[in-house]
Motif scaffolding. Structure first.
Motif, PDB file in Angstrom:
ATOM      1  N   ALA A  44      43.584  60.500  50.690  1.00 23.74           N
ATOM      2  CA  ALA A  44      44.670  59.962  49.875  1.00 23.74           C
ATOM      3  C   ALA A  44      44.399  58.534  49.415  1.00 23.74           C
ATOM      4  CB  ALA A  44      45.971  60.011  50.663  1.00 23.74           C
ATOM      5  N   PHE A  45      44.701  58.296  48.159  1.00 21.93           N
ATOM      6  CA  PHE A  45      44.633  56.957  47.602  1.00 21.93           C
ATOM      7  C   PHE A  45      45.657  56.068  48.312  1.00 21.93           C
ATOM      8  CE2 PHE A  45      46.051  53.695  44.597  1.00 21.93           C
ATOM      9  CZ  PHE A  45      44.839  53.159  44.181  1.00 21.93           C
ATOM     10  N   ILE A  46      45.311  54.782  48.478  1.00 21.60           N
ATOM     11  CA  ILE A  46      46.215  53.835  49.134  1.00 21.60           C
ATOM     12  C   ILE A  46      46.684  52.809  48.110  1.00 21.60           C
ATOM     13  CG2 ILE A  46      46.440  52.069  50.913  1.00 21.60           C
ATOM     14  CD1 ILE A  46      44.308  53.542  52.503  1.00 21.60           C
ATOM     15  N   ASN A  47      47.982  52.809  47.831  1.00 27.36           N
ATOM     16  CA  ASN A  47      48.535  51.822  46.915  1.00 27.36           C
ATOM     17  C   ASN A  47      48.424  50.420  47.502  1.00 27.36           C
ATOM     18  OD1 ASN A  47      49.382  53.649  44.884  1.00 27.36           O
ATOM     19  ND2 ASN A  47      51.230  54.142  46.042  1.00 27.36           N
ATOM     20  N   ARG A  48      48.061  49.463  46.671  1.00 25.75           N
ATOM     21  CA  ARG A  48      47.935  48.061  47.068  1.00 25.75           C
ATOM     22  C   ARG A  48      46.909  47.870  48.181  1.00 25.75           C
ATOM     23  NH1 ARG A  48      51.572  45.033  44.645  1.00 25.75           N
ATOM     24  NH2 ARG A  48      51.286  43.309  46.109  1.00 25.75           N
ATOM     25  N   GLY A  49      45.930  48.764  48.232  1.00 33.19           N
ATOM     26  CA  GLY A  49      44.820  48.610  49.163  1.00 33.19           C
ATOM     27  C   GLY A  49      43.656  47.924  48.462  1.00 33.19           C
ATOM     28  N   TRP A  50      42.448  48.191  48.935  1.00 31.72           N
ATOM     29  CA  TRP A  50      41.261  47.509  48.403  1.00 31.72           C
ATOM     30  C   TRP A  50      40.377  48.423  47.575  1.00 31.72           C
ATOM     31  CZ3 TRP A  50      41.758  42.543  48.457  1.00 31.72           C
ATOM     32  CH2 TRP A  50      42.534  41.948  49.448  1.00 31.72           C
ATOM     33  N   ILE A  51      40.863  49.610  47.261  1.00 27.91           N
ATOM     34  CA  ILE A  51      40.055  50.540  46.481  1.00 27.91           C
ATOM     35  C   ILE A  51      39.761  49.979  45.101  1.00 27.91           C
ATOM     36  CG2 ILE A  51      40.021  52.842  45.409  1.00 27.91           C
ATOM     37  CD1 ILE A  51      41.781  53.727  47.870  1.00 27.91           C
ATOM     38  N   ASN A  52      40.764  49.448  44.451  1.00 23.49           N
ATOM     39  CA  ASN A  52      40.598  48.953  43.073  1.00 23.49           C
ATOM     40  C   ASN A  52      40.930  47.468  42.935  1.00 23.49           C
ATOM     41  OD1 ASN A  52      43.387  49.600  43.544  1.00 23.49           O
ATOM     42  ND2 ASN A  52      43.758  49.436  41.339  1.00 23.49           N
ATOM     43  N   ARG A  53      40.892  46.740  44.071  1.00 19.83           N
ATOM     44  CA  ARG A  53      41.232  45.314  44.023  1.00 19.83           C
ATOM     45  C   ARG A  53      40.280  44.524  44.910  1.00 19.83           C
ATOM     46  NH1 ARG A  53      47.179  43.954  45.387  1.00 19.83           N
ATOM     47  NH2 ARG A  53      46.484  44.487  47.485  1.00 19.83           N
ATOM     48  N   ASN A  54      40.100  43.255  44.571  1.00 20.88           N
ATOM     49  CA  ASN A  54      39.405  42.337  45.465  1.00 20.88           C
ATOM     50  C   ASN A  54      39.637  40.910  44.999  1.00 20.88           C
ATOM     51  OD1 ASN A  54      37.375  41.356  47.532  1.00 20.88           O
ATOM     52  ND2 ASN A  54      37.195  43.580  47.723  1.00 20.88           N
ATOM     53  N   LYS A  55      39.013  39.966  45.693  1.00 17.81           N
ATOM     54  CA  LYS A  55      39.275  38.551  45.427  1.00 17.81           C
ATOM     55  C   LYS A  55      38.026  37.823  44.933  1.00 17.81           C
ATOM     56  CE  LYS A  55      42.863  38.276  49.008  1.00 17.81           C
ATOM     57  NZ  LYS A  55      43.248  37.626  50.273  1.00 17.81           N
ATOM     58  N   LEU A  56      38.243  36.935  43.984  1.00 18.71           N
ATOM     59  CA  LEU A  56      37.197  36.071  43.447  1.00 18.71           C
ATOM     60  C   LEU A  56      37.604  34.619  43.658  1.00 18.71           C
ATOM     61  CD1 LEU A  56      36.765  37.934  40.042  1.00 18.71           C
ATOM     62  CD2 LEU A  56      35.199  38.086  41.986  1.00 18.71           C
ATOM     63  N   LEU A  57      36.669  33.724  43.399  1.00 17.98           N
ATOM     64  CA  LEU A  57      36.948  32.290  43.455  1.00 17.98           C
ATOM     65  C   LEU A  57      37.067  31.781  42.023  1.00 17.98           C
ATOM     66  CD1 LEU A  57      37.182  29.719  45.221  1.00 17.98           C
ATOM     67  CD2 LEU A  57      34.708  29.438  44.938  1.00 17.98           C
ATOM     68  N   ILE A  58      38.283  31.467  41.614  1.00 17.14           N
ATOM     69  CA  ILE A  58      38.535  31.008  40.253  1.00 17.14           C
ATOM     70  C   ILE A  58      39.239  29.654  40.324  1.00 17.14           C
ATOM     71  CG2 ILE A  58      39.603  31.534  38.030  1.00 17.14           C
ATOM     72  CD1 ILE A  58      37.416  33.527  38.823  1.00 17.14           C
ATOM     73  N   ASN A  59      38.600  28.635  39.744  1.00 18.08           N
ATOM     74  CA  ASN A  59      39.161  27.275  39.742  1.00 18.08           C
ATOM     75  C   ASN A  59      39.499  26.795  41.148  1.00 18.08           C
ATOM     76  OD1 ASN A  59      39.021  27.125  36.896  1.00 18.08           O
ATOM     77  ND2 ASN A  59      40.997  28.188  36.707  1.00 18.08           N
ATOM     78  N   GLY A  60      38.611  27.119  42.084  1.00 20.65           N
ATOM     79  CA  GLY A  60      38.785  26.651  43.455  1.00 20.65           C
ATOM     80  C   GLY A  60      39.817  27.384  44.271  1.00 20.65           C
ATOM     81  N   GLN A  61      40.366  28.458  43.725  1.00 24.20           N
ATOM     82  CA  GLN A  61      41.412  29.199  44.419  1.00 24.20           C
ATOM     83  C   GLN A  61      41.065  30.686  44.490  1.00 24.20           C
ATOM     84  OE1 GLN A  61      44.158  27.613  45.696  1.00 24.20           O
ATOM     85  NE2 GLN A  61      43.383  25.659  44.904  1.00 24.20           N
ATOM     86  N   GLU A  62      41.632  31.369  45.486  1.00 22.36           N
ATOM     87  CA  GLU A  62      41.531  32.825  45.536  1.00 22.36           C
ATOM     88  C   GLU A  62      42.214  33.430  44.313  1.00 22.36           C
ATOM     89  OE1 GLU A  62      41.618  33.928  50.308  1.00 22.36           O
ATOM     90  OE2 GLU A  62      43.208  34.594  48.977  1.00 22.36           O
ATOM     91  N   TYR A  63      41.552  34.415  43.727  1.00 22.16           N
ATOM     92  CA  TYR A  63      42.134  35.112  42.580  1.00 22.16           C
ATOM     93  C   TYR A  63      41.987  36.607  42.832  1.00 22.16           C
ATOM     94  CZ  TYR A  63      42.505  37.098  37.864  1.00 22.16           C
ATOM     95  OH  TYR A  63      42.846  37.860  36.776  1.00 22.16           O
ATOM     96  N   LEU A  64      43.093  37.317  42.852  1.00 25.07           N
ATOM     97  CA  LEU A  64      43.078  38.756  43.099  1.00 25.07           C
ATOM     98  C   LEU A  64      42.956  39.498  41.770  1.00 25.07           C
ATOM     99  CD1 LEU A  64      43.467  41.054  45.243  1.00 25.07           C
ATOM    100  CD2 LEU A  64      45.896  40.992  44.628  1.00 25.07           C
TER     101      LEU A  64
END
Length: 234
Positions: A33-53
């Motif tokens: 089963a797919f998990i809503n608001r999980g990490w399947i289709n999301r992750n974090k980058l570093l944008i302008n010194g901050q976490e960006y999802l």
């Protein structure tokens, strides 16, 4: 033969890559089963010194669907938008010139399936890092969707003739070593160590556990390969 099984994550954090590197065969568990608001289709980058999802937009995603039946939105503009965000965030990073072409290839892969996009991207990351792990999509081979939980994991291990199974540390309450030992399979759990490296501003607090893209933008392949060994098995 050592095996791991994990849901497919797009451009995952380094702990995911450590698990993939630690085994001979890595099964992408894409028919659960797919998990809503999980990490399947999301992750974090570093944008302008901050976490960006960032989020890969999906069409009618639901926890009532298996991951391999979830599709990307029809509008391809999200690909260009994501690449533009990565460019703006990392164009001054030391390894941008070598990592960005690989990133473009992964993001622009032609498919409407989130599972296939992730499979392709992990194969590309494998090749970029020179890893030898075999990647398998569970939906394509095992035919055991009627089994559940630990029983299904054991069945995949048996089909692959695995002698050892490594699971993320969060699964310690789900699987027990005596049951695996009865099937002559050694069960262990991987615990990632905190890996630090210079980001843009050395005077700013390090932001950990971002996408593997962040690691690659600031470190050469040899250094990243060494980072993939920064874990312990328990």
């Amino acid at each position: 033969m050592t095996l791991a099984i994990m849901q497919p994550y797009f451009l995952p954090y380094i702990g995911y890559m450590q698990l993939m590197n630690a085994v001979d065969t890595f099964v992408l568990y894409d028919d659960v089963a797919f998990i809503n608001r999980g990490w399947i289709n999301r992750n974090k980058l570093l944008i302008n010194g901050q976490e960006y999802l960032f989020t890969v937009p999906l069409k009618d995603a639901s926890q009532n669907k298996p991951i391999n039946e979830v599709h990307l939105v029809d509008d391809p503009k999200w690909r260009g938008k994501l690449l533009k965000t990565i460019e703006q965030g990392y164009r001054k990073a030391p390894h941008y010139g070598t990592v960005m072409p690989v990133t473009e290839k992964m993001v622009n892969f032609t498919t409407d399936s989130i599972a296939d996009l992730i499979y392709f991207s992990l194969v590309e990351l494998n090749q970029h890092l020179g890893l030898t792990t075999r990647l398998v999509q569970s939906s394509t081979i095992y035919n055991n969707g009627h089994l559940k939980a630990q029983e299904r994991i054991l069945d995949i291990c048996q089909q692959e003739k695995a002698s050892a199974y490594i699971n993320p540390i969060g699964g310690m309450e789900l699987y027990d070593k005596p049951t695996f030992a009865q099937e002559k399979i050694a069960l262990s759990f991987i615990k990632a160590k905190r890996v630090e490296y210079p980001q843009f501003n050395r005077n700013q607090e390090f932001i950990p556990w971002l996408s593997i893209l962040d690691v690659l933008m600031f470190n050469d392949v040899t250094t990243v390969r060494a980072m993939l060994d920064e874990y312990e098995l328990v």
